[in-house]
Design a protein around this motif. Structure first.
Motif, mmCIF file in Angstrom:
data_model
loop_
_atom_site.group_PDB
_atom_site.id
_atom_site.type_symbol
_atom_site.label_atom_id
_atom_site.label_comp_id
_atom_site.label_asym_id
_atom_site.label_seq_id
_atom_site.Cartn_x
_atom_site.Cartn_y
_atom_site.Cartn_z
ATOM 1 N N SER A 132 -52.924 9.125 -27.819
ATOM 2 C CA SER A 132 -52.555 9.343 -26.427
ATOM 3 C C SER A 132 -52.263 8.023 -25.725
ATOM 4 O O SER A 132 -53.032 7.062 -25.818
ATOM 5 N N THR A 133 -51.169 8.005 -24.978
ATOM 6 C CA THR A 133 -50.798 6.801 -24.246
ATOM 7 C C THR A 133 -51.561 6.648 -22.942
ATOM 8 O O THR A 133 -51.522 5.589 -22.332
ATOM 9 N N VAL A 134 -52.252 7.678 -22.505
ATOM 10 C CA VAL A 134 -52.944 7.610 -21.217
ATOM 11 C C VAL A 134 -54.463 7.697 -21.362
ATOM 12 O O VAL A 134 -55.184 7.267 -20.470
ATOM 13 N N ASP A 179 -47.738 10.899 -21.593
ATOM 14 C CA ASP A 179 -48.535 10.722 -20.378
ATOM 15 C C ASP A 179 -48.047 11.729 -19.343
ATOM 16 O O ASP A 179 -46.890 11.698 -18.932
ATOM 17 N N HIS A 181 -48.460 11.894 -16.303
ATOM 18 C CA HIS A 181 -48.008 11.320 -15.031
ATOM 19 C C HIS A 181 -46.482 11.241 -14.988
ATOM 20 O O HIS A 181 -45.888 11.366 -13.919
#
Length: 356
Positions: A132-134, A179, A181
């Protein structure tokens, strides 16, 4: 005290604007979430909280103050470690790690309660899959059993300081790469595999978890909507199957992951219809005003669960008195110990630990 309204919104800067002061009087508004842009010093933060409380005593004040790279208030507050540091402590010394997690939860909550802030949106219960990038080092661990133990200890520390705990991001954001967001993450695993991610939520629910925040992730083999807009996830699985009766927060409805259901009015209606008790609209002032107008026109009645979110006033110490206490000094020793123990058992940097 009346039940807070169903909308949590944010503020532009270090003090209330006239427009924000007027908007806070709308009964549809029930919460304010603070960001780093709202913090300059402890004195300024105290003044801003006082401004908000002067407008609305019943409003719920919240912040993302997990530790590590997600800690909105820094100067004058204890510098909290990322939760992955507690995971490394657990690998080295499980019993000590649980005690350190409780101290970490207590000092996080006690310092925020010193400013009459009700909630830190913690603990994070996502598994670290290394993709996961977040999430990254915001996660305690890759093992759901370890997360369950550490998060339960952290929650106990928060509760002892008079603060409710919010588990996020249900049913788990750690596997999805994107992500939410800025994108719409999709997790293509079947429910049978996702149940591993759900384990920490179930454990904490059994231990008294107060609130849950679902992920803006589409679990495509379970439902075609993100979890926060899905009655299947929120009503059937979370409430009926898992027995959760606390507050459900939406994640921020201005995030890209929420855009799949339409504009702000559609997002608010979908989240509340799915089972969210309080919806967040951040970094989108006109979107927040649109949601206020829709809530008013639809005569939406806020959930009585929201009355449980305010922090316990009997647990509040002023910051100066708090920092003079033996408990606070012991917590500082615990934070240093977390750093030392985690550093001694550091693994190579895991993918995902460097981003916001």
């Amino acid at each position: 005290m009346p039940t807070p309204g169903s909308l949590m919104l944010d503020l532009q800067g270090l003090a209330l604007t006239d427009e924000e002061a007027e908007l806070l009087l709308a009964p549809e508004v029930g919460g304010v979430i603070f960001f780093s842009r709202n913090f300059q010093s402890t004195e300024q933060l105290a003044a801003l909280v006082a401004q908000v409380r002067e407008r609305r005593q019943d409003i719920v004040l919240a912040v993302d103050h997990e530790g590590g790279r997600v800690q909105r208030f820094r100067e004058g507050f204890s510098r909290l470690p990322p939760m992955a540091a507690l995971g490394r402590c657990f690998d080295a010394a499980p019993g000590e790690a649980l005690s350190l997690a409780a101290e970490c939860g207590w000092v996080m909550a006690a310092e925020l309660r010193a400013f009459d802030i009700d909630l830190s949106f913690a603990p994070i219960l996502d598994l670290d899959y290394g993709t996961s990038t977040v999430i990254g080092d915001r996660s305690f661990h890759a093992d759901p059993r370890v997360i369950s133990q550490l998060a339960t200890a952290l929650m106990a520390g928060m509760h002892s300081a008079g603060m409710a705990a919010t588990g996020k991001h249900f049913p788990g954001h750690g596997y999805a790469v994107a992500d939410s967001h800025v994108a719409v993450p999709i997790d293509e695993r079947p429910l049978s595999e996702i149940r591993r991610d759900i384990q920490p939520f179930q454990t904490l629910i059994s231990a008294g978890l107060d609130a849950v925040m679902p992920a803006h992730v589409i679990y495509s083999k379970v439902d075609d909507r993100p979890a926060g807009f899905s009655r299947l996830w929120l009503q059937t699985i979370l409430r009926e199957d898992m027995g959760f009766d606390g507050v459900i927060f939406s994640d921020d409805l201005s995030m890209a992951g929420a855009g799949v259901v339409g504009g702000f009015e559609a997002r608010a209606e979908a989240a509340l219809s799915a089972g969210c008790d309080m919806i967040l609209v951040c970094n989108a002032p006109e979107g927040a005003r649109e949601v206020v107008r829709w809530l008013h026109a639809s005569a939406h009645r806020p959930s009585s669960r929201l009355a449980t979110l305010r922090g316990e006033p009997t647990k509040v110490l002023g910051l100066q008195a708090l920092q003079a206490s033996d408990r606070w000094r012991h917590a500082q020793d615990a934070i240093r110990r977390i750093g030392d123990l985690a550093s001694a058992h550091m693994n190579p940097l895991r993918k995902g630990e460097g981003g916001e």
